[in-house]
Design a protein around this motif. Structure first.
Motif, short mmCIF file in Angstrom:
data_model
loop_
_atom_site.label_atom_id
_atom_site.label_comp_id
_atom_site.label_asym_id
_atom_site.label_seq_id
_atom_site.Cartn_x
_atom_site.Cartn_y
_atom_site.Cartn_z
N ILE A 118 0.83 -1.20 0.00
CA ILE A 118 0.00 0.00 0.00
C ILE A 118 0.87 1.26 0.00
N TYR A 119 1.84 1.34 0.90
CA TYR A 119 2.71 2.52 0.96
C TYR A 119 3.57 2.66 -0.28
N SER A 120 3.97 1.56 -0.86
CA SER A 120 4.78 1.63 -2.08
C SER A 120 3.98 2.27 -3.21
N HIS A 121 2.70 1.98 -3.27
CA HIS A 121 1.83 2.57 -4.29
C HIS A 121 1.74 4.08 -4.08
N ILE A 122 1.56 4.49 -2.85
CA ILE A 122 1.45 5.93 -2.53
C ILE A 122 2.75 6.65 -2.87
N LEU A 123 3.88 6.12 -2.45
CA LEU A 123 5.16 6.78 -2.70
C LEU A 123 5.48 6.88 -4.19
N SER A 124 5.20 5.84 -4.92
CA SER A 124 5.49 5.88 -6.35
C SER A 124 4.55 6.87 -7.06
N ASN A 125 3.30 7.00 -6.59
CA ASN A 125 2.38 7.98 -7.15
C ASN A 125 2.90 9.40 -6.95
N ILE A 126 3.36 9.69 -5.76
CA ILE A 126 3.89 11.02 -5.46
C ILE A 126 5.09 11.32 -6.36
N PHE A 127 5.96 10.36 -6.49
CA PHE A 127 7.17 10.55 -7.30
C PHE A 127 6.83 10.84 -8.76
N LEU A 128 5.84 10.18 -9.31
CA LEU A 128 5.52 10.32 -10.73
C LEU A 128 4.54 11.45 -11.06
N ALA A 129 3.80 11.95 -10.09
CA ALA A 129 2.72 12.90 -10.37
C ALA A 129 3.18 14.16 -11.09
N VAL A 130 4.17 14.82 -10.58
CA VAL A 130 4.62 16.07 -11.19
C VAL A 130 5.27 15.79 -12.54
N THR A 131 6.04 14.75 -12.62
CA THR A 131 6.69 14.38 -13.88
C THR A 131 5.65 14.16 -14.98
N ILE A 132 4.59 13.47 -14.64
CA ILE A 132 3.54 13.17 -15.62
C ILE A 132 2.92 14.46 -16.16
N PHE A 133 2.64 15.43 -15.29
CA PHE A 133 2.05 16.68 -15.77
C PHE A 133 2.94 17.34 -16.81
N PHE A 134 4.21 17.49 -16.50
CA PHE A 134 5.09 18.21 -17.41
C PHE A 134 5.33 17.44 -18.71
N VAL A 135 5.38 16.15 -18.64
CA VAL A 135 5.51 15.36 -19.87
C VAL A 135 4.26 15.53 -20.72
N TYR A 136 3.09 15.44 -20.13
CA TYR A 136 1.85 15.63 -20.89
C TYR A 136 1.77 17.04 -21.45
N LYS A 137 2.07 18.02 -20.62
CA LYS A 137 1.95 19.42 -21.02
C LYS A 137 2.88 19.76 -22.18
N PHE A 138 4.13 19.33 -22.10
CA PHE A 138 5.12 19.79 -23.07
C PHE A 138 5.50 18.75 -24.12
N PHE A 139 5.00 17.53 -24.00
CA PHE A 139 5.34 16.51 -24.98
C PHE A 139 4.10 15.95 -25.66
N VAL A 140 3.16 15.49 -24.90
CA VAL A 140 1.99 14.81 -25.47
C VAL A 140 0.98 15.81 -26.00
N PHE A 141 0.56 16.75 -25.18
CA PHE A 141 -0.51 17.68 -25.55
C PHE A 141 0.03 19.06 -25.87
N LYS A 142 1.24 19.13 -26.36
CA LYS A 142 1.87 20.40 -26.69
C LYS A 142 1.08 21.11 -27.78
N LYS A 143 0.82 22.38 -27.53
CA LYS A 143 0.10 23.18 -28.52
C LYS A 143 1.11 23.83 -29.46
N LYS A 144 0.72 23.95 -30.70
CA LYS A 144 1.59 24.61 -31.66
C LYS A 144 1.66 26.10 -31.33
N SER A 145 2.87 26.64 -31.38
CA SER A 145 3.01 28.09 -31.12
C SER A 145 2.55 28.86 -32.34
N LYS A 146 1.94 29.99 -32.07
CA LYS A 146 1.36 30.80 -33.14
C LYS A 146 2.34 31.82 -33.64
#
Length: 135
Positions: free
Chosen positions: A107-135
Protein backbone atom coordinates in the motif's frame (compact mmCIF):
# COMPACT_ATOMS: atom_id res chain seq x y z
CA UNK A 1 3.31 41.48 -25.21
CA UNK A 2 2.95 41.52 -21.41
CA UNK A 3 -0.79 40.88 -21.75
CA UNK A 4 -0.09 37.83 -23.92
CA UNK A 5 2.48 36.51 -21.41
CA UNK A 6 0.01 36.97 -18.53
CA UNK A 7 -2.62 35.09 -20.51
CA UNK A 8 -0.19 32.21 -21.13
CA UNK A 9 0.81 32.08 -17.46
CA UNK A 10 -2.83 32.14 -16.36
CA UNK A 11 -3.70 29.42 -18.86
CA UNK A 12 -0.77 27.31 -17.64
CA UNK A 13 -1.87 27.60 -14.01
CA UNK A 14 -5.47 26.82 -14.95
CA UNK A 15 -4.36 23.69 -16.80
CA UNK A 16 -2.05 22.71 -13.94
CA UNK A 17 -4.84 23.26 -11.39
CA UNK A 18 -7.37 21.22 -13.37
CA UNK A 19 -4.77 18.50 -13.98
CA UNK A 20 -3.87 18.44 -10.27
CA UNK A 21 -7.46 18.29 -9.06
CA UNK A 22 -8.35 15.57 -11.53
CA UNK A 23 -5.07 13.79 -10.78
CA UNK A 24 -5.86 13.73 -7.08
CA UNK A 25 -9.32 12.33 -7.74
CA UNK A 26 -8.00 9.80 -10.24
CA UNK A 27 -5.21 8.70 -7.92
CA UNK A 28 -7.61 8.44 -5.00
CA UNK A 29 -9.96 6.22 -7.00
CA UNK A 30 -7.03 4.17 -8.28
CA UNK A 31 -5.58 3.79 -4.80
CA UNK A 32 -8.93 2.84 -3.24
CA UNK A 33 -9.46 0.16 -5.86
CA UNK A 34 -5.88 -1.06 -5.43
CA UNK A 35 -6.32 -1.16 -1.65
CA UNK A 36 -9.60 -3.08 -2.02
CA UNK A 37 -8.12 -5.59 -4.48
CA UNK A 38 -4.99 -6.19 -2.39
CA UNK A 39 -6.39 -6.09 1.15
CA UNK A 40 -9.91 -7.42 0.84
CA UNK A 41 -9.90 -9.57 -2.29
CA UNK A 42 -6.32 -10.81 -1.69
CA UNK A 43 -5.44 -10.36 -5.34
CA UNK A 44 -1.73 -10.15 -6.15
CA UNK A 45 -0.55 -6.56 -5.96
CA UNK A 46 1.08 -6.64 -9.41
CA UNK A 47 -2.04 -8.00 -11.09
CA UNK A 48 -4.22 -5.53 -9.17
CA UNK A 49 -2.06 -2.63 -10.27
CA UNK A 50 -2.17 -3.75 -13.92
CA UNK A 51 -5.96 -4.12 -14.06
CA UNK A 52 -6.76 -0.89 -12.24
CA UNK A 53 -4.16 1.21 -14.02
CA UNK A 54 -5.25 0.01 -17.46
CA UNK A 55 -8.78 1.15 -16.69
CA UNK A 56 -7.67 4.51 -15.30
CA UNK A 57 -5.36 5.15 -18.29
CA UNK A 58 -8.26 4.75 -20.68
CA UNK A 59 -10.45 7.17 -18.73
CA UNK A 60 -7.57 9.63 -18.29
CA UNK A 61 -7.02 9.95 -22.02
CA UNK A 62 -10.42 11.51 -22.57
CA UNK A 63 -10.16 13.73 -19.50
CA UNK A 64 -6.71 15.01 -20.52
CA UNK A 65 -8.03 15.92 -23.94
CA UNK A 66 -10.55 18.20 -22.23
CA UNK A 67 -8.01 19.68 -19.79
CA UNK A 68 -5.35 20.46 -22.39
CA UNK A 69 -7.92 21.39 -25.08
CA UNK A 70 -6.09 19.75 -27.93
CA UNK A 71 -7.64 17.92 -30.80
CA UNK A 72 -7.05 14.29 -31.55
CA UNK A 73 -4.41 13.47 -34.10
CA UNK A 74 -2.29 10.34 -34.68
CA UNK A 75 0.96 11.92 -33.41
CA UNK A 76 -0.59 12.96 -30.10
CA UNK A 77 -2.24 9.57 -29.70
CA UNK A 78 1.10 7.86 -30.33
CA UNK A 79 2.84 10.17 -27.85
CA UNK A 80 0.14 9.49 -25.29
CA UNK A 81 0.41 5.72 -25.71
CA UNK A 82 4.21 5.78 -25.51
CA UNK A 83 4.21 7.90 -22.36
CA UNK A 84 1.49 5.76 -20.79
CA UNK A 85 3.50 2.60 -21.41
CA UNK A 86 6.64 4.20 -19.96
CA UNK A 87 4.79 5.55 -16.90
CA UNK A 88 2.91 2.27 -16.44
CA UNK A 89 6.11 0.24 -16.30
CA UNK A 90 7.98 2.90 -14.29
CA UNK A 91 5.23 2.99 -11.69
CA UNK A 92 5.01 -0.79 -11.57
CA UNK A 93 8.79 -1.13 -11.31
CA UNK A 94 8.92 1.41 -8.48
CA UNK A 95 6.20 -0.47 -6.60
CA UNK A 96 7.99 -3.81 -7.06
CA UNK A 97 11.34 -2.36 -5.97
CA UNK A 98 9.81 -0.75 -2.89
CA UNK A 99 7.96 -3.94 -1.96
CA UNK A 100 10.50 -6.60 -2.83
CA UNK A 101 13.82 -4.86 -2.15
CA UNK A 102 12.95 -2.33 0.54
CA UNK A 103 10.23 -4.39 2.24
CA UNK A 104 7.78 -1.52 2.16
CA UNK A 105 4.12 -2.45 2.34
CA UNK A 106 2.27 -2.87 -0.93
CA UNK A 107 0.00 0.00 0.00
CA UNK A 108 2.71 2.52 0.96
CA UNK A 109 4.78 1.63 -2.08
CA UNK A 110 1.83 2.57 -4.29
CA UNK A 111 1.45 5.93 -2.53
CA UNK A 112 5.16 6.78 -2.70
CA UNK A 113 5.49 5.88 -6.35
CA UNK A 114 2.38 7.98 -7.15
CA UNK A 115 3.89 11.02 -5.46
CA UNK A 116 7.17 10.55 -7.30
CA UNK A 117 5.52 10.32 -10.73
CA UNK A 118 2.72 12.90 -10.37
CA UNK A 119 4.62 16.07 -11.19
CA UNK A 120 6.69 14.38 -13.88
CA UNK A 121 3.54 13.17 -15.62
CA UNK A 122 2.05 16.68 -15.77
CA UNK A 123 5.09 18.21 -17.41
CA UNK A 124 5.51 15.36 -19.87
CA UNK A 125 1.85 15.63 -20.89
CA UNK A 126 1.95 19.42 -21.02
CA UNK A 127 5.12 19.79 -23.07
CA UNK A 128 5.34 16.51 -24.98
CA UNK A 129 1.99 14.81 -25.47
CA UNK A 130 -0.51 17.68 -25.55
CA UNK A 131 1.87 20.40 -26.69
CA UNK A 132 0.10 23.18 -28.52
CA UNK A 133 1.59 24.61 -31.66
CA UNK A 134 3.01 28.09 -31.12
CA UNK A 135 1.36 30.80 -33.14
Amino acid sequence: MAMNLNKKINNFFLEFSLFSIYGLISNLVSFCLYFYFVKFLNINYIFSYCVITSTIITINFFVYLKIFKTLYNPKRLTNYLITQIIFFFSHLLLIIILVEYYSLSKIYSHILSNIFLAVTIFFVYKFFVFKKKSK
